[in-house]
Each structure stands twice: as C-alpha cells, then as structure tokens.
Design a protein around this motif. Structure first.
Motif, PDB file in Angstrom:
ATOM      1  N   PRO A  79     -17.646  17.893   6.239  1.00 48.82           N
ATOM      2  CA  PRO A  79     -17.459  18.280   7.642  1.00 48.82           C
ATOM      3  C   PRO A  79     -18.302  17.428   8.589  1.00 48.82           C
ATOM      4  CG  PRO A  79     -18.871  19.860   6.528  1.00 48.82           C
ATOM      5  CD  PRO A  79     -18.411  18.898   5.479  1.00 48.82           C
ATOM      6  N   SER A  80     -18.048  17.607   9.876  1.00 50.17           N
ATOM      7  CA  SER A  80     -18.747  16.850  10.910  1.00 50.17           C
ATOM      8  C   SER A  80     -20.256  17.115  10.878  1.00 50.17           C
ATOM      9  CB  SER A  80     -18.180  17.267  12.267  1.00 50.17           C
ATOM     10  OG  SER A  80     -18.790  16.562  13.282  1.00 50.17           O
ATOM     11  N   GLY A  81     -21.024  16.051  10.940  1.00 49.18           N
ATOM     12  CA  GLY A  81     -22.485  16.173  10.977  1.00 49.18           C
ATOM     13  C   GLY A  81     -23.130  16.361   9.613  1.00 49.18           C
ATOM     14  N   SER A  82     -22.335  16.292   8.551  1.00 48.95           N
ATOM     15  CA  SER A  82     -22.924  16.465   7.216  1.00 48.95           C
ATOM     16  C   SER A  82     -23.684  15.216   6.782  1.00 48.95           C
ATOM     17  CB  SER A  82     -21.849  16.826   6.179  1.00 48.95           C
ATOM     18  OG  SER A  82     -20.881  15.810   6.100  1.00 48.95           O
ATOM     19  N   GLY A  83     -23.439  14.094   7.479  1.00 48.69           N
ATOM     20  CA  GLY A  83     -24.160  12.856   7.167  1.00 48.69           C
ATOM     21  C   GLY A  83     -23.315  11.818   6.454  1.00 48.69           C
ATOM     22  N   LYS A  84     -21.998  12.019   6.426  1.00 50.01           N
ATOM     23  CA  LYS A  84     -21.110  11.106   5.692  1.00 50.01           C
ATOM     24  C   LYS A  84     -21.288   9.642   6.095  1.00 50.01           C
ATOM     25  CE  LYS A  84     -17.420  12.925   7.285  1.00 50.01           C
ATOM     26  NZ  LYS A  84     -18.080  13.909   8.144  1.00 50.01           N
ATOM     27  N   SER A  85     -21.209   9.382   7.409  1.00 50.71           N
ATOM     28  CA  SER A  85     -21.195   7.986   7.848  1.00 50.71           C
ATOM     29  C   SER A  85     -22.530   7.305   7.561  1.00 50.71           C
ATOM     30  CB  SER A  85     -20.913   7.889   9.354  1.00 50.71           C
ATOM     31  OG  SER A  85     -19.840   8.691   9.699  1.00 50.71           O
ATOM     32  N   SER A  86     -23.610   7.927   7.986  1.00 51.16           N
ATOM     33  CA  SER A  86     -24.917   7.277   7.843  1.00 51.16           C
ATOM     34  C   SER A  86     -25.309   7.147   6.369  1.00 51.16           C
ATOM     35  CB  SER A  86     -25.976   8.053   8.634  1.00 51.16           C
ATOM     36  OG  SER A  86     -25.922   9.428   8.327  1.00 51.16           O
ATOM     37  N   VAL A  87     -25.077   8.189   5.610  1.00 53.72           N
ATOM     38  CA  VAL A  87     -25.433   8.156   4.186  1.00 53.72           C
ATOM     39  C   VAL A  87     -24.533   7.164   3.435  1.00 53.72           C
ATOM     40  CG1 VAL A  87     -25.466   9.528   2.052  1.00 53.72           C
ATOM     41  CG2 VAL A  87     -26.431  10.476   4.181  1.00 53.72           C
TER      42      VAL A  87
ATOM     43  N   GLY B 157     -14.639  10.179   4.766  1.00 50.97           N
ATOM     44  CA  GLY B 157     -13.775  10.823   5.752  1.00 50.97           C
ATOM     45  C   GLY B 157     -13.597  12.291   5.450  1.00 50.97           C
ATOM     46  N   ARG B 158     -12.336  12.738   5.481  1.00 56.56           N
ATOM     47  CA  ARG B 158     -12.042  14.148   5.218  1.00 56.56           C
ATOM     48  C   ARG B 158     -11.133  14.340   4.009  1.00 56.56           C
ATOM     49  NH1 ARG B 158     -14.700  13.358   9.224  1.00 56.56           N
ATOM     50  NH2 ARG B 158     -15.133  14.780  10.960  1.00 56.56           N
ATOM     51  N   ASP B 159     -10.362  13.280   3.682  1.00 53.97           N
ATOM     52  CA  ASP B 159      -9.350  13.404   2.616  1.00 53.97           C
ATOM     53  C   ASP B 159      -9.422  12.238   1.637  1.00 53.97           C
ATOM     54  OD1 ASP B 159      -8.552  11.409   4.324  1.00 53.97           O
ATOM     55  OD2 ASP B 159      -6.459  12.076   4.483  1.00 53.97           O
TER      56      ASP B 159
ATOM     57  N   ARG C  13     -28.541  18.319  13.502  1.00 55.92           N
ATOM     58  CA  ARG C  13     -28.502  16.863  13.312  1.00 55.92           C
ATOM     59  C   ARG C  13     -27.729  16.180  14.435  1.00 55.92           C
ATOM     60  NH1 ARG C  13     -27.020  16.739   6.849  1.00 55.92           N
ATOM     61  NH2 ARG C  13     -28.991  17.633   6.135  1.00 55.92           N
ATOM     62  N   ARG C  14     -26.575  16.741  14.785  1.00 55.11           N
ATOM     63  CA  ARG C  14     -25.779  16.109  15.854  1.00 55.11           C
ATOM     64  C   ARG C  14     -26.525  16.175  17.176  1.00 55.11           C
ATOM     65  NH1 ARG C  14     -20.819  14.658  15.225  1.00 55.11           N
ATOM     66  NH2 ARG C  14     -21.939  13.454  13.680  1.00 55.11           N
ATOM     67  N   GLY C  15     -27.197  17.310  17.418  1.00 61.31           N
ATOM     68  CA  GLY C  15     -28.006  17.436  18.642  1.00 61.31           C
ATOM     69  C   GLY C  15     -29.100  16.388  18.697  1.00 61.31           C
TER      70      GLY C  15
ATOM     71  N   ASP D 180     -31.135  21.014   2.800  1.00 66.01           N
ATOM     72  CA  ASP D 180     -32.596  20.986   2.642  1.00 66.01           C
ATOM     73  C   ASP D 180     -33.121  19.622   2.219  1.00 66.01           C
ATOM     74  OD1 ASP D 180     -32.791  23.686   3.334  1.00 66.01           O
ATOM     75  OD2 ASP D 180     -32.235  24.271   1.294  1.00 66.01           O
ATOM     76  N   LEU D 181     -32.270  18.606   2.368  1.00 67.11           N
ATOM     77  CA  LEU D 181     -32.674  17.236   2.022  1.00 67.11           C
ATOM     78  C   LEU D 181     -32.805  16.423   3.302  1.00 67.11           C
ATOM     79  CD1 LEU D 181     -30.160  16.490  -0.895  1.00 67.11           C
ATOM     80  CD2 LEU D 181     -32.472  17.466  -1.053  1.00 67.11           C
ATOM     81  N   ASP D 182     -33.744  15.469   3.307  1.00 65.34           N
ATOM     82  CA  ASP D 182     -33.761  14.546   4.447  1.00 65.34           C
ATOM     83  C   ASP D 182     -32.808  13.389   4.118  1.00 65.34           C
ATOM     84  OD1 ASP D 182     -35.121  12.740   2.822  1.00 65.34           O
ATOM     85  OD2 ASP D 182     -37.085  13.159   3.687  1.00 65.34           O
TER      86      ASP D 182
ATOM     87  N   GLN E 212     -33.577  11.400   0.904  1.00 64.27           N
ATOM     88  CA  GLN E 212     -33.309  12.221  -0.290  1.00 64.27           C
ATOM     89  C   GLN E 212     -31.804  12.343  -0.539  1.00 64.27           C
ATOM     90  OE1 GLN E 212     -35.476  15.682   1.067  1.00 64.27           O
ATOM     91  NE2 GLN E 212     -37.155  15.336  -0.377  1.00 64.27           N
ATOM     92  N   THR E 213     -31.034  12.401   0.553  1.00 65.15           N
ATOM     93  CA  THR E 213     -29.578  12.516   0.396  1.00 65.15           C
ATOM     94  C   THR E 213     -28.997  11.221  -0.170  1.00 65.15           C
ATOM     95  OG1 THR E 213     -29.578  14.021   2.288  1.00 65.15           O
ATOM     96  CG2 THR E 213     -27.444  13.186   1.559  1.00 65.15           C
ATOM     97  N   VAL E 214     -29.476  10.080   0.353  1.00 66.23           N
ATOM     98  CA  VAL E 214     -29.021   8.785  -0.191  1.00 66.23           C
ATOM     99  C   VAL E 214     -29.362   8.707  -1.679  1.00 66.23           C
ATOM    100  CG1 VAL E 214     -29.426   6.279  -0.106  1.00 66.23           C
ATOM    101  CG2 VAL E 214     -29.168   7.579   2.032  1.00 66.23           C
TER     102      VAL E 214
HETATM  103  N1  LIG Z   1     -29.842  14.601   5.005  1.00 64.35           N
HETATM  104  C1  LIG Z   1     -30.041  14.408   6.304  1.00 64.35           C
HETATM  105  N2  LIG Z   1     -31.092  14.975   6.906  1.00 64.35           N
HETATM  106  C2  LIG Z   1     -31.296  14.825   8.211  1.00 64.35           C
HETATM  107  N3  LIG Z   1     -30.488  14.114   9.038  1.00 64.35           N
HETATM  108  C3  LIG Z   1     -29.443  13.510   8.491  1.00 64.35           C
HETATM  109  C4  LIG Z   1     -29.152  13.639   7.107  1.00 64.35           C
HETATM  110  N4  LIG Z   1     -28.016  12.964   6.857  1.00 64.35           N
HETATM  111  C5  LIG Z   1     -27.625  12.441   8.044  1.00 64.35           C
HETATM  112  N5  LIG Z   1     -28.487  12.750   9.010  1.00 64.35           N
HETATM  113  C6  LIG Z   1     -28.400  12.414  10.441  1.00 64.35           C
HETATM  114  O1  LIG Z   1     -27.459  13.327  11.003  1.00 64.35           O
HETATM  115  C7  LIG Z   1     -26.729  12.691  12.028  1.00 64.35           C
HETATM  116  C8  LIG Z   1     -25.229  12.875  11.761  1.00 64.35           C
HETATM  117  O2  LIG Z   1     -24.903  12.109  10.629  1.00 64.35           O
HETATM  118  P1  LIG Z   1     -23.504  11.320  10.510  1.00 64.35           P
HETATM  119  O3  LIG Z   1     -23.090  10.780  11.832  1.00 64.35           O
HETATM  120  O4  LIG Z   1     -23.644  10.388   9.374  1.00 64.35           O
HETATM  121  O5  LIG Z   1     -22.539  12.544  10.131  1.00 64.35           O
HETATM  122  P2  LIG Z   1     -20.987  12.549   9.816  1.00 64.35           P
HETATM  123  O6  LIG Z   1     -20.783  13.513   8.711  1.00 64.35           O
HETATM  124  O7  LIG Z   1     -20.494  11.166   9.601  1.00 64.35           O
HETATM  125  O8  LIG Z   1     -20.394  13.148  11.162  1.00 64.35           O
HETATM  126  P3  LIG Z   1     -18.925  12.927  11.829  1.00 64.35           P
HETATM  127  O9  LIG Z   1     -17.915  13.230  10.777  1.00 64.35           O
HETATM  128  O10 LIG Z   1     -18.886  13.896  12.955  1.00 64.35           O
HETATM  129  O11 LIG Z   1     -18.869  11.490  12.281  1.00 64.35           O
HETATM  130  C9  LIG Z   1     -27.196  11.252  12.062  1.00 64.35           C
HETATM  131  O12 LIG Z   1     -28.156  11.102  13.090  1.00 64.35           O
HETATM  132  C10 LIG Z   1     -27.834  11.046  10.701  1.00 64.35           C
HETATM  133  O13 LIG Z   1     -28.853  10.064  10.725  1.00 64.35           O
END
Ligand SMILES: Nc1ncnc2c1ncn2[C@@H]1O[C@H](COP(=O)(O)OP(=O)(O)OP(=O)(O)O)[C@@H](O)[C@H]1O
Ligand SMILES: Nc1ccn([C@H]2C[C@H](O)[C@@H](COP(=O)(O)O)O2)c(=O)n1
Length: 241
Positions: A31-39, A150-152, A177-179, A222-224, A227-229
């Motif tokens: 889902p949105s904000g779970s960290g998919k793109s950055s991770v 992505g989602r699918d 995270r999004r905030g 509960d991971l930063d 840790q998620t990477v």
């Molecule tokens: N495990 C984590 N702990 C804390 N912050 C994180 C973590 N993973 C990602 N973030 C941060 O959370 C924010 C949202 O992450 P990201 O944009 O990668 O999410 P996303 O799932 O791709 O969202 P969307 O689908 O809406 O694009 C970014 O600032 C990212 O650095």
C-alpha cells in the motif's frame, strides 16, 4: 521503448553470487507509504539490478490525460491515451527520469493534482492492460535482472518472479512516513486523502493488502529504512539462492 539500466561498472556488493546471467526479478507490492519505492530503489542498487517504479507509469498517463483535456472518467479515451502515449522511464536506480513525448515530467508526476487523479487511470482496466504489457517488456529489456514495485507486480505483472514480497506497514506508520516525507506541510485530512482514500479506490481492482500464495509478507512498521532494506535483501538471499 528506450530505457537506461544499472551500469555494468557498478561496484560489487554483497550479492555478487547473483551477478551475471541468472534471472533475478524481485517483485514488491504494497500500500501507499509502505516504503516500496525508496526501499526497492536501494535494494536494486545493492543487487546491481535495474529498478522499475510502475506507479510512475500510471502517474505519467494521468498527467498526459489532464494535459490533453481527456475526461478521466471516459474509460475508452483513457485506454486510448495509455496505448498512444510516448512514455520513457529510466530503469536505472541512480537516475529518476520520466518523459512523455520527449518532455521531462519526472517532477510533475509527483504533484498533488496527479496523486489525487491517478486512481481514475489505475482503475481503468484497458489502461492497466496496456501498462502491464509495457512493464513486462521493460522487465525483459532489463535482462530479467530488476526490482519492480507497485500494486500488482507479485500477482499480475511478474507472478513468476524469483522473489515476491508484500511490503506492509500499519496505516499509522504509513501516514506518519508520508507526512514526514512532505515536510509536515500536510494536514491529517490531506494525508488521509493521499494515502488511505487512494488505497481504498485502487484496491477495488487489485489486492495489495493480502499476500497471494507464495508471496512473503514483510511488515516494516517497527523497522527503520535501513532495517527494511536489510530484511528485503535477507529474503532475496533466502528465496533466490
Ligand atoms: N522502514 C521505514 N521506516 C521509516 N521510513 C521509511 C521506511 N521505509 C520508507 N520510509 C520512508 O517513508 C516515505 C514513503 O516511502 P515511499 O515513497 O518509498 O513509499 P511507497 O510505498 O512507494 O508510497 P507510494 O506507493 O504512495 O508511492 C519515504 O520518505 C521513505 O524514505
Ligand atoms: N502496479 C501498480 C502501480 C501503481 N498503481 C497505481 C496506484 C497508485 O494510486 C498510482 C500511483 O502509484 P504510486 O506512485 O503512488 O506508487 O498508481 C497501480 O494500480 N498498479
């Protein structure tokens, strides 16, 4: 479709066993904000793989439709736009670049107006079919050595991927995270619209809250980031070796 991929000369990482020849598609949904793109981008760097942000493709089609005055509720017109769009997306994890008709839209597709409108394109099945076709071509074009998110991706785009992960986090963590990502500029109501409400509409056409059979769930609440990477790389090591 042109693309640029991870450089051959990237420094060797701890995953040199995956380096050459062997297919390694890492599919990550959530889902949105779970960290998919950055991770995913960071995991791709460390694996010396390409990286595909499929959400950026839905965003590019949305921006294109708005610029062309196409009614986003007109499914036939949106599908035609998705079929006709001249879309380039970089698959290098070190170079974020999206162009439409040669124009750089890398920043424009992240604007709040696009985020607010993109679900209309993502829920148009004809447009999805076209973008899924292009995403599969990009994965093949990267020599099947890619992290795609992505989602699918785990279920539809690359169900045969060597590694399939559902990256989750609680709604509270995702909103926080999004905030933070937006520098504290958004109200709670704005964040809810961008995260929770968008997910609700998007999930009418694809399930990214429950892991499909064979997909590994990674809860990052509960991971930063680091840790998620590391957790994703650990799953890659376990599943793909
Ligand atoms: N495990 C984590 N702990 C804390 N912050 C994180 C973590 N993973 C990602 N973030 C941060 O959370 C924010 C949202 O992450 P990201 O944009 O990668 O999410 P996303 O799932 O791709 O969202 P969307 O689908 O809406 O694009 C970014 O600032 C990212 O650095
Ligand atoms: N494989 C995908 C990727 C994205 N979407 C939709 C869902 C989002 O509303 C939109 C933008 O994605 P984001 O950049 O926020 O990750 O695209 C989808 O339906 N399927």
């Amino acid at each position: 479709m042109p693309q640029d991929t991870a450089p051959e000369s990237a420094p060797a990482g701890p995953f040199s066993g995956f380096r050459l020849g062997k297919s390694l598609v890492v599919a990550i949904d959530g889902p949105s904000g779970s960290g998919k793109s950055s991770v995913s981008r960071e995991v791709a760097r460390r694996l010396r793989a390409a990286y595909l942000d499929t959400g950026a493709m839905y965003r590019a089609v949305t921006l294109h439709c708005v610029a062309q005055g196409i009614d986003l509720e007109d499914a036939a017109a949106v599908e035609a736009a998705a079929r006709g769009i001249e879309l380039f997306i970089s698959t290098s994890p070190d170079r974020e670049s999206v162009t439409v008709g040669g124009d750089d839209v890398t920043a424009a597709i992240r604007e709040p107006e696009v985020s607010a409108a993109v679900s209309a394109v993502a829920t148009t099945m004809g447009a999805r079919a076209e973008l899924i076709r292009r995403q599969r071509a990009l994965i093949a074009g990267a020599g099947h050595r890619i992290v795609a998110e992505g989602r699918d991706i785990t279920t539809v785009v690359a169900p045969d991927a060597e590694v399939r992960i559902l990256l989750t986090a609680t709604e509270e963590a995702r909103l926080r995270r999004r905030g933070d990502q937006l520098g504290g500029t958004q109200t709670d109501a704005q964040l809810k619209r961008q995260v929770t409400d968008r997910d609700a509409r998007d999930s009418t056409v694809v399930d990214f809250h429950q892991a499909a059979d064979g997909v590994v769930t990674l809860d990052s609440s509960d991971l930063d980031f680091e840790q998620t990477v590391a957790a994703v790389l650990g799953i890659v090591r376990t599943v793909a070796h």
